[in-house]
Write a protein that holds these residues in place. Structure first.
Motif, PDB file in Angstrom:
ATOM      1  N   LYS A   1      12.299 -76.405  46.856  1.00 24.73           N
ATOM      2  CA  LYS A   1      11.592 -75.288  46.236  1.00 24.73           C
ATOM      3  C   LYS A   1      11.358 -74.163  47.252  1.00 24.73           C
ATOM      4  CE  LYS A   1       7.690 -74.348  43.179  1.00 24.73           C
ATOM      5  NZ  LYS A   1       8.560 -73.648  42.215  1.00 24.73           N
ATOM      6  N   TYR A   2      11.116 -74.538  48.491  1.00 28.57           N
ATOM      7  CA  TYR A   2      10.932 -73.567  49.562  1.00 28.57           C
ATOM      8  C   TYR A   2      11.846 -73.942  50.731  1.00 28.57           C
ATOM      9  CZ  TYR A   2       6.617 -72.545  47.048  1.00 28.57           C
ATOM     10  OH  TYR A   2       5.699 -72.226  46.068  1.00 28.57           O
TER      11      TYR A   2
ATOM     12  N   VAL B   1      12.499 -72.405  54.695  1.00 23.20           N
ATOM     13  CA  VAL B   1      12.278 -71.441  55.776  1.00 23.20           C
ATOM     14  C   VAL B   1      13.196 -71.847  56.915  1.00 23.20           C
ATOM     15  CG1 VAL B   1      10.631 -70.400  57.376  1.00 23.20           C
ATOM     16  CG2 VAL B   1       9.873 -71.134  55.094  1.00 23.20           C
TER      17      VAL B   1
ATOM     18  N   SER C   1      17.127 -63.482  52.539  1.00 23.31           N
ATOM     19  CA  SER C   1      15.814 -63.896  52.042  1.00 23.31           C
ATOM     20  C   SER C   1      15.637 -63.406  50.610  1.00 23.31           C
ATOM     21  CB  SER C   1      14.702 -63.316  52.926  1.00 23.31           C
ATOM     22  OG  SER C   1      14.768 -63.852  54.224  1.00 23.31           O
TER      23      SER C   1
ATOM     24  N   VAL D   1      14.737 -65.195  46.246  1.00 25.82           N
ATOM     25  CA  VAL D   1      14.584 -66.403  45.427  1.00 25.82           C
ATOM     26  C   VAL D   1      15.906 -66.645  44.720  1.00 25.82           C
ATOM     27  CG1 VAL D   1      13.320 -67.560  43.589  1.00 25.82           C
ATOM     28  CG2 VAL D   1      12.130 -65.950  45.085  1.00 25.82           C
TER      29      VAL D   1
ATOM     30  N   THR E   1      14.400 -71.396  44.196  1.00 26.36           N
ATOM     31  CA  THR E   1      14.257 -71.775  45.608  1.00 26.36           C
ATOM     32  C   THR E   1      13.954 -70.503  46.379  1.00 26.36           C
ATOM     33  OG1 THR E   1      15.785 -73.641  45.458  1.00 26.36           O
ATOM     34  CG2 THR E   1      15.420 -72.682  47.651  1.00 26.36           C
ATOM     35  N   ARG E   2      12.781 -70.475  47.001  1.00 24.18           N
ATOM     36  CA  ARG E   2      12.414 -69.296  47.803  1.00 24.18           C
ATOM     37  C   ARG E   2      12.932 -69.509  49.212  1.00 24.18           C
ATOM     38  NH1 ARG E   2       9.225 -64.966  47.397  1.00 24.18           N
ATOM     39  NH2 ARG E   2       8.362 -65.681  45.412  1.00 24.18           N
TER      40      ARG E   2
ATOM     41  N   THR F   1      13.476 -68.084  52.935  1.00 24.90           N
ATOM     42  CA  THR F   1      12.977 -67.119  53.913  1.00 24.90           C
ATOM     43  C   THR F   1      13.732 -67.333  55.209  1.00 24.90           C
ATOM     44  OG1 THR F   1      10.780 -67.183  52.905  1.00 24.90           O
ATOM     45  CG2 THR F   1      10.945 -66.228  55.115  1.00 24.90           C
TER      46      THR F   1
END
Lengths: 112, 110
Positions: free
Chosen positions: A9-10, A12, A86, A88, A107-108, A110
């Protein structure tokens, strides 16, 4: 039961890394998509697969490579990540030409 | 390419109010869909509506394909209606590719 599920989901990660996003649908749909939503919330298609075959490939950098091992799965691999990646990323599926889309939860990504 | 324009860009409503969102498109389309993106980012399909009128609870939509527009009606708005509403169109022979409008940001206040 989640109809279209995306993982993670995230995400980084640092510039230059390679990462993958996975997508699975249990709706029996024959077409799957990747869309990118930018910081202004604008949604734009990247790729589409119909029964494991690539049918839409928008002008996306070669660093992005989709893969569909079967019609229920569509993964997105990104090489050499850049700051501008970067966003979503949404996976979606549909039954060609008949019904509306079902989107995953996004899916974010970054890149730092 | 096809232009998809949504209006208004922003809308603030008091709970209980009614509103109409508009989507204009510049070319003939195969189908049109309305989506709601809630404050948590989830995109929910509201209507698949290439033409005619459909209703789903307090929401209804009308597409007049010959005049190239669609309307989304929200009646008796609730705070859970807050979010961004997107219109998206599919051209013929485009393999399901959707062209999205820029969205209408709706805020419903208690």
């Amino acid at each position: 039961d989640t109809a279209v599920s995306q993982t993670p989901k995230y995400l980084v990660t640092q510039m230059g890394n390679d990462k993958s996003i996975k997508c699975e649908q249990n709706l029996g749909h024959d077409t799957m998509y990747w869309y990118k939503q930018d910081s202004k919330k604008f949604l734009k298609i990247m790729f589409s697969y119909n029964n494991k075959e690539l049918i839409i490939n928008e002008t996306v950098p070669n660093r992005f490579s989709p893969k569909s091992p079967d019609k229920a799965h569509l993964n997105l691999h990104i090489n050499s990540l850049e700051l501008g990646d970067s966003a979503v990323y949404f996976c979606a599926s549909s039954r060609q030409g008949r019904y509306g889309y079902t989107f995953g939860s996004g899916t974010r990504l970054t890149v730092v | 390419g096809i232009q998809v324009e949504q209006s208004p860009p922003d809308l603030i409503l008091q709970e209980g109010a009614n509103s109409t969102l508009r989507c204009n498109f510049s070319d003939s389309v195969n189908n049109l869909q309305w989506f709601h993106q809630n404050p948590w980012g989830q995109l929910i399909n509201l209507f698949y509506i290439p033409s005619g009128t459909k209703q789903n609870g307090r929401l209804s939509a009308t597409t007049v394909a010959t005049e190239r527009y669609s309307l989304l009606y929200i009646s008796s708005s609730q705070t859970t209606d807050s979010g961004v509403y997107f219109c998206a169109v599919e051209l013929a022979d485009s393999w399901g590719k959707l062209q999205f409008g820029a969205g209408t940001q709706v805020v419903v206040t208690p």
